[in-house]
Design a protein around this motif. Structure first.
Motif, short mmCIF file in Angstrom:
data_model
loop_
_atom_site.label_atom_id
_atom_site.label_comp_id
_atom_site.label_asym_id
_atom_site.label_seq_id
_atom_site.Cartn_x
_atom_site.Cartn_y
_atom_site.Cartn_z
N LEU A 53 0.87 -1.30 -0.24
CA LEU A 53 -0.37 -0.03 0.08
C LEU A 53 0.89 1.29 0.10
N LEU A 54 1.85 1.13 0.72
CA LEU A 54 2.58 2.52 0.94
C LEU A 54 3.50 2.66 -0.48
N SER A 55 3.93 1.50 -0.97
CA SER A 55 4.70 1.60 -2.23
C SER A 55 3.83 2.09 -3.36
N ALA A 56 2.68 1.84 -3.35
CA ALA A 56 1.70 2.30 -4.23
C ALA A 56 1.43 3.98 -4.15
N ARG A 57 1.23 4.24 -3.13
CA ARG A 57 0.93 5.48 -2.67
C ARG A 57 2.09 6.51 -2.89
N ALA A 58 3.20 5.82 -2.59
CA ALA A 58 4.86 6.67 -2.72
C ALA A 58 4.77 6.97 -4.15
N LEU A 59 3.97 6.28 -5.34
CA LEU A 59 4.33 6.46 -6.31
C LEU A 59 2.87 6.96 -7.21
N ASN A 60 2.08 7.52 -6.30
CA ASN A 60 0.95 8.25 -6.82
C ASN A 60 -0.33 7.33 -7.42
N HIS A 61 -0.29 6.27 -6.63
CA HIS A 61 -1.34 5.18 -7.34
C HIS A 61 -2.68 5.83 -7.17
N GLN A 62 -3.33 5.72 -8.49
CA GLN A 62 -4.80 5.75 -8.65
C GLN A 62 -5.75 4.86 -8.86
N ALA A 300 15.86 6.57 -4.88
CA ALA A 300 15.39 6.82 -6.42
C ALA A 300 13.86 7.44 -6.33
N ILE A 301 13.38 7.33 -5.15
CA ILE A 301 11.79 7.65 -5.16
C ILE A 301 11.60 9.19 -4.55
N SER A 302 10.65 9.93 -5.24
CA SER A 302 10.59 11.37 -4.75
C SER A 302 10.30 11.20 -3.24
N ALA A 303 10.53 12.39 -2.61
CA ALA A 303 10.34 12.33 -1.01
C ALA A 303 8.85 12.77 -0.89
N SER A 304 8.32 12.11 0.02
CA SER A 304 6.99 12.20 0.10
C SER A 304 6.44 11.64 1.74
N PRO A 305 5.41 11.73 2.35
CA PRO A 305 5.20 10.98 3.80
C PRO A 305 5.32 9.62 3.32
N TYR A 306 4.71 9.03 2.27
CA TYR A 306 4.70 7.72 2.12
C TYR A 306 6.34 7.00 1.83
N ARG A 307 7.01 7.76 1.17
CA ARG A 307 8.43 7.21 1.20
C ARG A 307 8.94 7.33 2.56
N GLN A 308 8.82 8.38 3.37
CA GLN A 308 8.97 8.58 4.68
C GLN A 308 8.58 7.37 5.53
N ALA A 309 7.41 6.95 5.46
CA ALA A 309 6.73 5.91 6.29
C ALA A 309 7.67 4.65 5.87
N LEU A 310 8.10 4.52 4.62
CA LEU A 310 8.69 3.07 4.31
C LEU A 310 9.91 3.13 5.08
N GLU A 311 10.67 4.36 4.88
CA GLU A 311 11.96 4.42 5.60
C GLU A 311 11.71 4.14 7.03
N THR A 312 10.67 4.76 7.66
CA THR A 312 10.53 4.37 9.29
C THR A 312 10.27 2.93 9.28
#
Length: 322
Positions: A53-62, A300-312
């Motif tokens: 879910l976070l991977s999809a959201r980090a790449l703006n899944h619609q 390689a992925i643009s910064a966003s709250p979702y990418r941050q969540a994956l790092e966390t």
């Protein structure tokens, strides 16, 4: 607690995933419903669907397909747990009796098969060739991990390389495809899909390494399973491999004999050797290296709250005590 804050970011997606799972597990056979309900409510961390879910959201899944696939990931994971507990003759998981202890081995295996079948039904319904291809290649790879572990049971000469071959298949692969599928649904960028795949792979390796460290370092109250369960099942995991590498004489012989016979009667002494050889620290440090590689892949992925969540999530995986 970090996991709760990560979950809150995609709480609606997680609720939708749970609702979707329930809707697709309808069965006219009461026993199937009973076993599935029991297993799904026994308090799993839902880390794998969370990764998707976070991977999809980090790449703006619609759209909604990430919900369907998160459900598939959880169903496959649950099926493998049902099968594993039968193979390992486990009596405890997440602090609860295992399904095979309550309903027997036959029921557990068959309900696991039912979950696998439902998972593939959902994948086919999505009608996405690349997604289907990823699943078709991944599922036998995951099964091979369990088979490799089984044929290597009670083998005190297991190498670190062989151990990594097993955990890449049996654990890391599902994390890997969770992240890869989230990306595949959301972008056509090969670089972004590969970055997410690598993230999932290293996160999964870190996750299993910590699991294996916890087996020797935490109580049943903390982990929800019996302490030293791996050694009683004849599994040679990294803490034991390292402890044997650092030992000789009677200590080494004691550990080799415990693995060969699958007995935990000298568990206290073995736990002492594991402690004195810093085997837990070594395993945790190896896990941290993989968590760091997971985070590096995300650059390689643009910064966003979702990418941050994956790092966390990478940090949580190596700092957890359960």
């Amino acid at each position: 607690m970090p996991l709760e804050s990560i979950r809150s970011l995609v709480s609606e997606d997680l609720q939708s995933t749970d609702r979707f799972i329930i809707s697709r597990l309808e069965s006219n056979i009461p026993m199937v419903k009973d076993v599935i309900e029991y297993v799904l409510t026994c308090g799993g961390k839902r880390v794998r669907p969370l990764v998707l879910l976070l991977s999809a959201r980090a790449l703006n899944h619609q759209g909604q397909k990430h919900i369907d696939l998160a459900a598939v990931i959880e169903l496959i994971h649950t099926a493998t747990l049902l099968h594993d507990d039968v193979v390992d003759d486990s009596t405890l998981r997440r602090g609860h009796k295992t399904a095979n202890t309550i309903w027997g081995n036959d029921t557990s295996v068959l309900v696991g098969d039912f979950l696998y079948s439902r998972a593939f039904q959902i994948v086919v319904d999505i009608k996405h060739d690349t997604v289907l291809d990823i699943f078709a290649k991944a599922t036998p790879f995951i099964a091979e991990g369990e088979i490799l572990q089984l044929v290597n049971c009670n083998n005190p000469d297991t190498t670190e390389q062989f151990y990594f071959d097993v955990i890449e298949r049996k654990t890391a692969k599902l994390f890997e495809i969770a992240a890869q599928l989230g990306a595949t649904l959301s972008t056509e960028s090969a670089a972004h899909i590969e970055a997410m795949r690598l993230f999932g792979l290293h996160l999964g390796l870190a996750y299993q390494l910590i699991d294996d460290a916890l087996d020797y370092s935490q109580s049943v109250k903390e982990t929800g399973k019996n302490v030293g369960q791996d050694i009683s099942e004849g599994k040679t995991t990294l803490p034991l491999i390292h402890a044997m590498r650092m030992s000789k004489g009677a200590d080494l012989e004691l550990m080799r004999n415990a693995i060969q016979t699958g007995t935990s009667k000298n568990l206290d002494k073995i736990l002492g050797i594991i402690e004195s050889t810093d085997a837990i620290k070594y395993t945790a440090a190896t896990a941290k290296q993989h968590a760091l590689k997971a985070k590096e892949a995300l650059s390689a992925i643009s910064a966003s709250p979702y990418r941050q969540a994956l790092e966390t999530l990478s940090d949580f995986v190596v700092s957890r005590t359960y």
